[in-house]
Design a protein around this motif. Structure first.
Motif, PDB file in Angstrom:
ATOM      1  N   UNK A 242      58.753 -16.066  21.983  1.00  9.46           N
ATOM      2  CA  UNK A 242      59.755 -16.605  21.219  1.00  9.46           C
ATOM      3  C   UNK A 242      59.753 -16.280  19.872  1.00  9.46           C
ATOM      4  N   UNK A 243      58.654 -16.117  19.249  1.00 11.29           N
ATOM      5  CA  UNK A 243      58.904 -15.851  17.741  1.00 11.29           C
ATOM      6  C   UNK A 243      57.817 -14.814  17.355  1.00 11.29           C
ATOM      7  N   UNK A 244      57.852 -13.581  17.866  1.00  7.25           N
ATOM      8  CA  UNK A 244      56.939 -12.391  17.871  1.00  7.25           C
ATOM      9  C   UNK A 244      56.605 -12.098  16.339  1.00  7.25           C
ATOM     10  N   UNK A 245      57.595 -12.143  15.546  1.00  5.55           N
ATOM     11  CA  UNK A 245      57.242 -11.638  14.215  1.00  5.55           C
ATOM     12  C   UNK A 245      57.184 -12.695  13.077  1.00  5.55           C
ATOM     13  N   UNK A 246      56.978 -14.093  13.651  1.00  6.45           N
ATOM     14  CA  UNK A 246      56.962 -15.111  12.782  1.00  6.45           C
ATOM     15  C   UNK A 246      55.611 -15.128  11.883  1.00  6.45           C
ATOM     16  N   UNK A 247      55.674 -15.006  10.715  1.00  4.90           N
ATOM     17  CA  UNK A 247      54.195 -15.048   9.755  1.00  4.90           C
ATOM     18  C   UNK A 247      53.467 -16.425   9.817  1.00  4.90           C
ATOM     19  N   UNK A 248      52.547 -16.480  10.235  1.00  6.51           N
ATOM     20  CA  UNK A 248      51.535 -17.615  10.448  1.00  6.51           C
ATOM     21  C   UNK A 248      50.869 -17.976   9.190  1.00  6.51           C
ATOM     22  N   UNK A 249      51.272 -19.374   8.558  1.00  6.28           N
ATOM     23  CA  UNK A 249      50.698 -19.522   7.299  1.00  6.28           C
ATOM     24  C   UNK A 249      49.199 -20.635   7.514  1.00  6.28           C
ATOM     25  N   UNK A 250      49.276 -21.075   8.681  1.00  2.00           N
ATOM     26  CA  UNK A 250      48.128 -22.007   9.040  1.00  2.00           C
ATOM     27  C   UNK A 250      47.907 -21.909  10.616  1.00  2.00           C
ATOM     28  N   UNK A 251      46.717 -22.011  10.788  1.00  3.76           N
ATOM     29  CA  UNK A 251      46.086 -22.019  12.347  1.00  3.76           C
ATOM     30  C   UNK A 251      45.139 -22.813  12.410  1.00  3.76           C
TER      31      UNK A 251
END
Ligand SMILES: Cc1cc2nc3c(=O)[nH]c(=O)nc-3n(C[C@H](O)[C@H](O)[C@H](O)COP(=O)(O)OP(=O)(O)OC[C@H]3O[C@@H](n4cnc5c(N)ncnc54)[C@H](O)[C@@H]3O)c2cc1C
Ligand code: SF4
Ligand code: SF4
Lengths: 389, 64
Positions: A242-251
């Motif tokens: 769905x969101x392959x290039x979304x930058x992840x800020x927290x995991x």
């Protein structure tokens, strides 16, 4: 810090802070201990809550609101989307700041707070819990109290040390994992829920917007699913598609105990609140509001017990909790167990029948009715849920 | 035997919540299996959301 308090609270989440506030307000001495260096961080939460859930305890403040929510969107396994306008507004919080504000509200009533304070055992005298053993920034101390309130979250051990059965069956534990990602282009006032065996079997996946196209995207799956495939792999699959290039800020990872309240939440000198008592709504997995409710009842009752000098009074908390929410959670738990076993086909059929209702006619109640009448077997499931004890 | 992979744990407490034996100790950024209490039942492995607990044939290695 003193050597002795009337009430000691272990854990400074929403449940702990409300227990601290509602006991301190009665003019007794209260200490709240938190193992982490910060109250409210890390945030292991989708941060969704209803307006009423907040307003019972604190006036809405934009400092800790990410975005208001006025619609739910349910996406069936076949991709049919059903949007439901909400009768009562909701919010996505900024929990780091919200939890801080709750702790501050306890401090204002006179509660003392100590962070980097890891409670590793209880003091038990003549079978009664009489304080805690705590390691504060590496230094071991014993602090006595008339009552200990365990608000130590999903990882709670305080109750076990007093002999209560507090662990959750792994099938009822939703193993959760969440990312906070940017560039998530969805409606900023809608909470999205995805269902189905490929996305989040025996659970659901959420996309909760936080404004400016930032969103909490996470899911929970039952431990029985985790045996074969972990929550993390389900989330990675979803993000990749769905969101392959979304930058992840927290995991983050997290456990959501989706079950009824523990059989015993009080023993001599000890009360359990929030996730530690398994006070989460087992159907939605929401535990902020219910934790605050549990904490506030326990805090009030603990204060009364100290003031009356009648420590047996704390057992009153058990029935007060069950009358307020505990009984309702039993019904929710039965419904959850029904939904857990829905096939993808059943989810799709429900979505199809509801999609025929005009949007302005879609209240949760109405949608529920339509879903029931068009899917007779669902009626049976719900009937079972309500009539099962 | 159970091992928590060093440096991979998120300290979320999900495993502690399902352990029937109270055999896991979790601090702010430290976790360890309390070996004498652990029965190797595997429930923590199934519950860990990010797959960082494993069986370890060489014996328990309490990792932080
Ligand atoms: C991935 C995920 C998503 C969620 N999404 C939502 C949502 O959208 N809406 C919602 O309402 N709920 C949600 N929940 C549930 C919600 O986060 C919890 O129900 C809520 O935080 C419970 O509050 P609490 O005060 O009981 O416990 P917590 O907030 O967990 O606080 C417990 C505190 O106790 C401390 N502690 C633990 N052990 C000790 C010790 N030995 N000594 C000292 N301190 C200790 C911990 O450090 C922690 O700060 C979600 C949960 C997860 C995991
Ligand atoms: S294997 Fe079982 S007993 Fe051992 S730590 Fe994991 S859950 Fe606890
Ligand atoms: S469930 Fe996994 S990530 Fe969470 S504390 Fe246990 S080992 Fe660490």
């Amino acid at each position: 810090m003193k050597k002795e308090y009337d009430v000691i609270i272990v854990g400074a989440g929403p449940a702990g802070s409300m227990a601290a506030r509602y006991s301190a307000v009665q003019g007794i001495s209260v200490l709240m201990l938190e193992k982490d260096r910060d109250v409210g961080y890390p945030v292991r939460c989708g941060e969704a809550i209803s307006k009423g859930g907040i307003e019972e305890f604190i006036t809405i403040d934009q400092r800790w609101i990410s975005t208001p929510i006025n619609k739910f969107s349910f996406i069936s396994p076949g991709g049919i989307e059903v949007v439901i306008p909400l009768e009562e507004q909701g919010y996505i919080l900024e929990r780091k700041i919200f939890d801080y504000a709750l702790a501050e509200s306890a401090a204002k009533e006179g509660a003392e707070i100590q962070t980097r304070a890891y409670v590793y055992d209880l003091i038990i005298e003549n079978g009664k819990v009489s304080g805690v053993k705590v390691e504060i920034a590496g230094e071991k101390k014993e602090i006595k109290s008339k009552i200990v309130i365990g608000a130590d979250g999903v990882e709670s051990r305080v109750g076990r040390w007093a002999g209560l059965k507090t662990y959750t069956d792994f099938r009822d534990m939703e193993s959760g994992t969440q990312v906070t990602a940017s560039n998530i282009n969805v409606d900023q006032n809608t909470c999205y829920f995805y269902f189905g065996k490929d996305v989040a079997p025996q659970g659901y996946l959420w996309v909760f917007p936080k404004g400016n196209n930032l969103a909490n995207i996470g899911l929970g799956v039952s431990g029985i699913i985790g045996k074969k495939k972990s929550a993390l792999s389900y989330l990675n699959d979803f993000m990749d598609s769905k969101f392959p290039n979304a930058p992840v800020l927290t995991r983050v990872a997290g456990g959501i105990p989706c079950t009824i309240t523990l059989e015993k939440i009080v023993s001599d000198g000890l009360m359990l609140v929030g996730d530690a008592a398994r006070q989460i709504n087992p159907l939605s997995g929401g535990g902020i509001a219910s934790g605050m409710i549990g904490g506030s009842i326990a805090g009030r009752v603990a204060g009364e017990a100290v003031k009356m000098n009648k420590l047996d009074h704390i057992y009153q908390y058990e029935s007060d909790w069950h009358n307020r929410l505990g009984k309702r959670h039993k019904t929710f738990d039965n419904i959850k167990n029904g939904i857990f076993h829905f096939t993808d086909e059943k989810f799709n059929n429900i979505a199809k029948s509801v999609a025929k209702v005009e949007v302005d006619q879609r209240s949760i109640g109405n949608v529920f009715k339509v879903a029931l009448f068009n899917n007779p077997s669902l009626m049976l499931d719900v009937a079972k849920a309500f009539f099962k004890k | 035997m159970i091992e928590i992979l060093p440096n991979k744990c998120d300290f979320c407490g999900c495993c502690v919540g399902v352990c029937p034996e109270d055999a896991i100790e979790l601090k702010e950024a430290e976790i360890k299996i309390i070996e004498p209490l652990c029965t190797n039942c595997s429930k923590c492995i199934w519950a860990c959301p990010i797959e960082v607990i494993k069986f370890n044939r060489n014996g328990v290695k309490a990792a932080s």
